[in-house]
Motif scaffolding. Structure first.
Motif, PDB file in Angstrom:
ATOM      1  N   ASN A  20       0.824  -1.217   0.000  1.00  0.00           N
ATOM      2  CA  ASN A  20       0.000   0.000   0.000  1.00  0.00           C
ATOM      3  C   ASN A  20       0.849   1.255   0.000  1.00  0.00           C
ATOM      4  O   ASN A  20       0.521   2.242  -0.656  1.00  0.00           O
ATOM      5  N   HIS A  21       1.957   1.240   0.758  1.00  0.00           N
ATOM      6  CA  HIS A  21       2.862   2.393   0.828  1.00  0.00           C
ATOM      7  C   HIS A  21       4.291   1.887   1.049  1.00  0.00           C
ATOM      8  O   HIS A  21       4.502   0.914   1.790  1.00  0.00           O
ATOM      9  N   PRO A  22       5.277   2.514   0.386  1.00  0.00           N
ATOM     10  CA  PRO A  22       6.664   2.036   0.523  1.00  0.00           C
ATOM     11  C   PRO A  22       7.172   1.979   1.962  1.00  0.00           C
ATOM     12  O   PRO A  22       8.067   1.192   2.273  1.00  0.00           O
ATOM     13  N   SER A  23       6.623   2.814   2.844  1.00  0.00           N
ATOM     14  CA  SER A  23       7.081   2.808   4.235  1.00  0.00           C
ATOM     15  C   SER A  23       6.742   1.501   4.937  1.00  0.00           C
ATOM     16  O   SER A  23       7.292   1.225   6.005  1.00  0.00           O
ATOM     17  N   GLU A  24       5.850   0.681   4.361  1.00  0.00           N
ATOM     18  CA  GLU A  24       5.554  -0.624   4.945  1.00  0.00           C
ATOM     19  C   GLU A  24       6.735  -1.581   4.783  1.00  0.00           C
ATOM     20  O   GLU A  24       6.874  -2.532   5.550  1.00  0.00           O
ATOM     21  N   VAL A  25       7.572  -1.321   3.785  1.00  0.00           N
ATOM     22  CA  VAL A  25       8.668  -2.242   3.453  1.00  0.00           C
ATOM     23  C   VAL A  25      10.032  -1.658   3.816  1.00  0.00           C
ATOM     24  O   VAL A  25      10.933  -2.384   4.248  1.00  0.00           O
ATOM     25  N   LEU A  26      10.197  -0.332   3.653  1.00  0.00           N
ATOM     26  CA  LEU A  26      11.506   0.299   3.802  1.00  0.00           C
ATOM     27  C   LEU A  26      11.449   1.465   4.776  1.00  0.00           C
ATOM     28  O   LEU A  26      10.373   1.973   5.094  1.00  0.00           O
ATOM     29  N   GLU A  27      12.634   1.891   5.216  1.00  0.00           N
ATOM     30  CA  GLU A  27      12.750   3.093   6.031  1.00  0.00           C
ATOM     31  C   GLU A  27      13.996   3.852   5.610  1.00  0.00           C
ATOM     32  O   GLU A  27      14.959   3.262   5.088  1.00  0.00           O
ATOM     33  N   ILE A  28      13.987   5.171   5.806  1.00  0.00           N
ATOM     34  CA  ILE A  28      15.106   6.015   5.379  1.00  0.00           C
ATOM     35  C   ILE A  28      16.375   5.613   6.139  1.00  0.00           C
ATOM     36  O   ILE A  28      16.354   5.418   7.353  1.00  0.00           O
ATOM     37  N   GLY A  29      17.474   5.495   5.395  1.00  0.00           N
ATOM     38  CA  GLY A  29      18.743   5.094   5.990  1.00  0.00           C
ATOM     39  C   GLY A  29      19.012   3.605   5.900  1.00  0.00           C
ATOM     40  O   GLY A  29      20.140   3.164   6.180  1.00  0.00           O
ATOM     41  N   GLN A  30      18.032   2.822   5.493  1.00  0.00           N
ATOM     42  CA  GLN A  30      18.203   1.371   5.417  1.00  0.00           C
ATOM     43  C   GLN A  30      19.090   1.003   4.232  1.00  0.00           C
ATOM     44  O   GLN A  30      18.987   1.566   3.148  1.00  0.00           O
ATOM     45  N   THR A  31      19.982   0.054   4.436  1.00  0.00           N
ATOM     46  CA  THR A  31      20.862  -0.435   3.375  1.00  0.00           C
ATOM     47  C   THR A  31      20.202  -1.625   2.688  1.00  0.00           C
ATOM     48  O   THR A  31      19.745  -2.555   3.359  1.00  0.00           O
ATOM     49  N   VAL A  32      20.137  -1.587   1.363  1.00  0.00           N
ATOM     50  CA  VAL A  32      19.434  -2.626   0.610  1.00  0.00           C
ATOM     51  C   VAL A  32      20.257  -3.071  -0.595  1.00  0.00           C
ATOM     52  O   VAL A  32      21.119  -2.338  -1.089  1.00  0.00           O
ATOM     53  N   GLN A  33      19.986  -4.289  -1.036  1.00  0.00           N
ATOM     54  CA  GLN A  33      20.521  -4.811  -2.287  1.00  0.00           C
ATOM     55  C   GLN A  33      19.436  -4.654  -3.345  1.00  0.00           C
ATOM     56  O   GLN A  33      18.307  -5.118  -3.160  1.00  0.00           O
ATOM     57  N   VAL A  34      19.745  -4.010  -4.452  1.00  0.00           N
ATOM     58  CA  VAL A  34      18.768  -3.759  -5.504  1.00  0.00           C
ATOM     59  C   VAL A  34      19.333  -4.196  -6.846  1.00  0.00           C
ATOM     60  O   VAL A  34      20.548  -4.279  -7.037  1.00  0.00           O
ATOM     61  N   LYS A  35      18.419  -4.465  -7.771  1.00  0.00           N
ATOM     62  CA  LYS A  35      18.809  -4.856  -9.125  1.00  0.00           C
ATOM     63  C   LYS A  35      18.527  -3.712 -10.089  1.00  0.00           C
ATOM     64  O   LYS A  35      17.479  -3.079 -10.016  1.00  0.00           O
ATOM     65  N   VAL A  36      19.470  -3.439 -10.971  1.00  0.00           N
ATOM     66  CA  VAL A  36      19.315  -2.384 -11.968  1.00  0.00           C
ATOM     67  C   VAL A  36      18.394  -2.906 -13.073  1.00  0.00           C
ATOM     68  O   VAL A  36      18.712  -3.877 -13.762  1.00  0.00           O
ATOM     69  N   LEU A  37      17.229  -2.273 -13.228  1.00  0.00           N
ATOM     70  CA  LEU A  37      16.265  -2.697 -14.231  1.00  0.00           C
ATOM     71  C   LEU A  37      16.442  -1.945 -15.546  1.00  0.00           C
ATOM     72  O   LEU A  37      16.333  -2.535 -16.616  1.00  0.00           O
ATOM     73  N   ASP A  38      16.710  -0.635 -15.454  1.00  0.00           N
ATOM     74  CA  ASP A  38      16.832   0.165 -16.673  1.00  0.00           C
ATOM     75  C   ASP A  38      17.670   1.407 -16.375  1.00  0.00           C
ATOM     76  O   ASP A  38      17.670   1.902 -15.243  1.00  0.00           O
ATOM     77  N   ILE A  39      18.371   1.900 -17.393  1.00  0.00           N
ATOM     78  CA  ILE A  39      19.201   3.106 -17.259  1.00  0.00           C
ATOM     79  C   ILE A  39      18.876   4.044 -18.411  1.00  0.00           C
ATOM     80  O   ILE A  39      18.985   3.662 -19.580  1.00  0.00           O
ATOM     81  N   ASP A  40      18.459   5.259 -18.079  1.00  0.00           N
ATOM     82  CA  ASP A  40      18.244   6.310 -19.079  1.00  0.00           C
ATOM     83  C   ASP A  40      19.453   7.236 -19.001  1.00  0.00           C
ATOM     84  O   ASP A  40      19.515   8.127 -18.166  1.00  0.00           O
ATOM     85  N   ARG A  41      20.410   7.010 -19.860  1.00  0.00           N
ATOM     86  CA  ARG A  41      21.676   7.755 -19.778  1.00  0.00           C
ATOM     87  C   ARG A  41      21.502   9.205 -20.208  1.00  0.00           C
ATOM     88  O   ARG A  41      22.223  10.077 -19.737  1.00  0.00           O
ATOM     89  N   ASP A  42      20.567   9.474 -21.096  1.00  0.00           N
ATOM     90  CA  ASP A  42      20.341  10.850 -21.522  1.00  0.00           C
ATOM     91  C   ASP A  42      19.764  11.685 -20.383  1.00  0.00           C
ATOM     92  O   ASP A  42      20.172  12.828 -20.168  1.00  0.00           O
ATOM     93  N   ARG A  43      18.785  11.134 -19.687  1.00  0.00           N
ATOM     94  CA  ARG A  43      18.153  11.859 -18.575  1.00  0.00           C
ATOM     95  C   ARG A  43      18.814  11.548 -17.237  1.00  0.00           C
ATOM     96  O   ARG A  43      18.396  12.067 -16.209  1.00  0.00           O
ATOM     97  N   GLN A  44      19.818  10.683 -17.262  1.00  0.00           N
ATOM     98  CA  GLN A  44      20.558  10.301 -16.067  1.00  0.00           C
ATOM     99  C   GLN A  44      19.615   9.789 -14.967  1.00  0.00           C
ATOM    100  O   GLN A  44      19.603  10.276 -13.832  1.00  0.00           O
ATOM    101  N   ARG A  45      18.843   8.777 -15.343  1.00  0.00           N
ATOM    102  CA  ARG A  45      17.914   8.169 -14.401  1.00  0.00           C
ATOM    103  C   ARG A  45      18.116   6.657 -14.373  1.00  0.00           C
ATOM    104  O   ARG A  45      18.347   6.032 -15.411  1.00  0.00           O
ATOM    105  N   ILE A  46      17.996   6.108 -13.178  1.00  0.00           N
ATOM    106  CA  ILE A  46      18.202   4.681 -12.977  1.00  0.00           C
ATOM    107  C   ILE A  46      16.951   4.093 -12.341  1.00  0.00           C
ATOM    108  O   ILE A  46      16.487   4.588 -11.310  1.00  0.00           O
TER     109      ILE A  46
END
Length: 469
Positions: free
Chosen positions: A246-272
């Motif tokens: 329902n809301h990301p705060s149910e799963v994560l909290e600020i400052g938490q260290t996580v392992q994530v997978k890179v799904l897509d990279i927009d190099r022109d707009r510099q977004r990951i």
């Protein structure tokens, strides 16, 4: 000693008095000043409500405490000291009391504004000290009051602005309005410029499919931002977990260290674009490996909607029980049958691996439930087999069958036959009624028609037999 001759004609030193005699020109010895001009002087006295400054004029200039600094409620001793050389702007050459009124803050304002205008034109940063924390941001002393919005203090949102009070910050000028004396700053722009090269290096290094470590820097309604050592990537809310969030705060909290997978990279707009659930075990694979159509599983009702109910059979795997599969009887509202949080047994009726959908049924859990009864099967209600026969028992049993080869009956034989026939249907019709007293009215009603035709038939046969005799 010989008498020295004084040159009374030197301009700027002597002038002619009222009686025509030359007198020293004292006014000419003082500098010429004008209101609005910035002068330089030395602090000769510091009081609690004013500061006296010697600017080389015929009298000391007075700086009221309100004209010392852009900060409010200050102690003059904290702002200047004896012997300090300062610049001040001439407000009034001579007030009602004959005093020269100066302003230190306005002199600084004029000089600072010119510097700020130059920095804004050239895109150069300016330095200032945080002097106040206000609603929505910080106030910096740049010689003028500069406003730094909270959203532009850092690359990520700062929760506590008080930690910046008293610190020197370097910012870029993003808005300048002289008519309103308005200066808007951005520290984030400076930080982004500093990290620009670092971000490019990160973009060059990352590839879709890579698994990297980062720290949650901010949480918003649509997802969470992850700091990847100098650049933020976004985990969309749909990529946080295999189960509904329902809301990301149910799963994560600020400052938490996580392992994530890179799904897509927009190099022109510099977004990951990042994914968190991709680094976790896919529960759907467990469903495909462990379950099949027809299996009965236990689950918990997670949501009840108008068209059915969702049941979680594994963490992250939900199946839909359509409203038509909730019960044997017609269901108008799924909440009549199940409620959120109920633990139920459900039968898997369809597994769509490609669309990752699971169809379940509650009414098919018990074997044979909801299916037609096998032919010949009857409910066990302790009734005789005569009740379930296709034709009324008495009518079929006592209906005379024609005999083609039988000899004509003699009068002596016909009489006992009629007499014996009449009582037999009554006795036979009474037996089921007596035996089935505990049975329902429907059974009694079914037995009665069988007796009535038999009695009527016997009644018609009896007079025929007597006439024959």
């Amino acid at each position: 000693m010989p008498n020295e001759t004084i040159d009374t004609t030197e301009p700027g030193v002597w002038t002619t008095g009222p009686d025509g005699e030359p007198v020293p020109d004292y006014d000419a010895s003082f500098p010429t000043i004008n209101e609005g001009e910035v002068v330089h002087g030395k602090v000769v006295r510091v009081d609690k409500d004013e500061v006296l400054v010697d600017i080389g004029y015929k009298s000391e200039g007075v700086i009221p405490v309100a004209e010392l600094s852009i900060r409010r409620s200050i102690n003059p001793a904290d702002e200047v000291g004896l012997g300090d050389e300062i610049d001040a702007l001439v407000l009034t050459k001579e007030d009602a009391e004959g005093r020269l009124i100066l302003s230190k803050k306005r002199a600084r304002f004029e000089m600072a504004w010119k510097a700020i205008e130059g920095s804004a034109e050239n895109g150069q940063p300016v330095d200032g000290k945080v002097i106040e924390v206000v609603k929505g941001g910080l106030i910096l002393d740049l010689g003028v009051r500069g406003f730094l919005p909270a959203s532009l203090v850092d690359i990520r949102r700062v929760q506590d602005l008080d930690e910046f009070l008293g610190k020197e910050l370097r910012c870029k000028v993003i808005e300048l309005n002289r008519s309103r004396n308005n200066v808007v700053l951005s520290r984030r722009a400076v930080l982004e410029d500093e990290r620009k090269e670092m971000r490019q290096a990160i973009l060059d290094k990352l590839q879709p499919g890579d698994v990297v470590e980062g720290q949650i820097s901010n949480i918003v309604d649509f997802g969470a931002f992850v700091d990847l050592d100098g650049m933020d990537g976004l985990i969309h809310i749909s990529e946080l977990s295999w189960s509904h969030v329902n809301h990301p705060s149910e799963v994560l909290e600020i400052g938490q260290t996580v392992q994530v997978k890179v799904l897509d990279i927009d190099r022109d707009r510099q977004r990951i674009s990042l994914g968190l659930k991709q680094t976790q075990t896919d529960p759907w694979q467990q469903v495909l490996d462990s379950y099949g159509e027809g299996d009965v599983v236990q689950g918990k009702v997670t949501k009840v909607v108008t068209f059915g109910a969702f049941v979680e059979i594994l963490p992250g795997v939900e199946g839909l029980v359509h409203i038509s599969e909730l019960a044997q009887h017609h269901v108008e509202n799924p909440r009549e049958v199940v409620s959120q949080g109920d633990v139920v047994n459900a039968k898997i009726i369809e597994v769509d691996a490609e669309r990752r959908r699971l169809s379940l049924s509650l009414k098919r859990v018990e074997e044979g439930e909801g299916q037609p009864l096998p032919e010949g099967a009857r409910p066990q209600i302790d009734l005789s087999e005569d009740v379930f026969s296709d034709q009324p028992a008495a009518a079929s049993e006592f209906e005379p069958e024609p005999e083609a080869d039988a000899e004509p009956a003699t009068p002596e034989a016909a009489t006992p036959s009629a007499e014996e026939t009449a009582p037999e249907p009554e006795a036979e019709a009474e037996e089921p009624a007596a035996a089935e007293e505990p049975a329902s009215d429907d059974v009694a009603a079914e037995a009665s028609p069988a007796a009535e035709p038999a009695s009527a038939e016997a009644a018609t046969e009896q007079p025929s037999a007597e006439e024959t005799a």
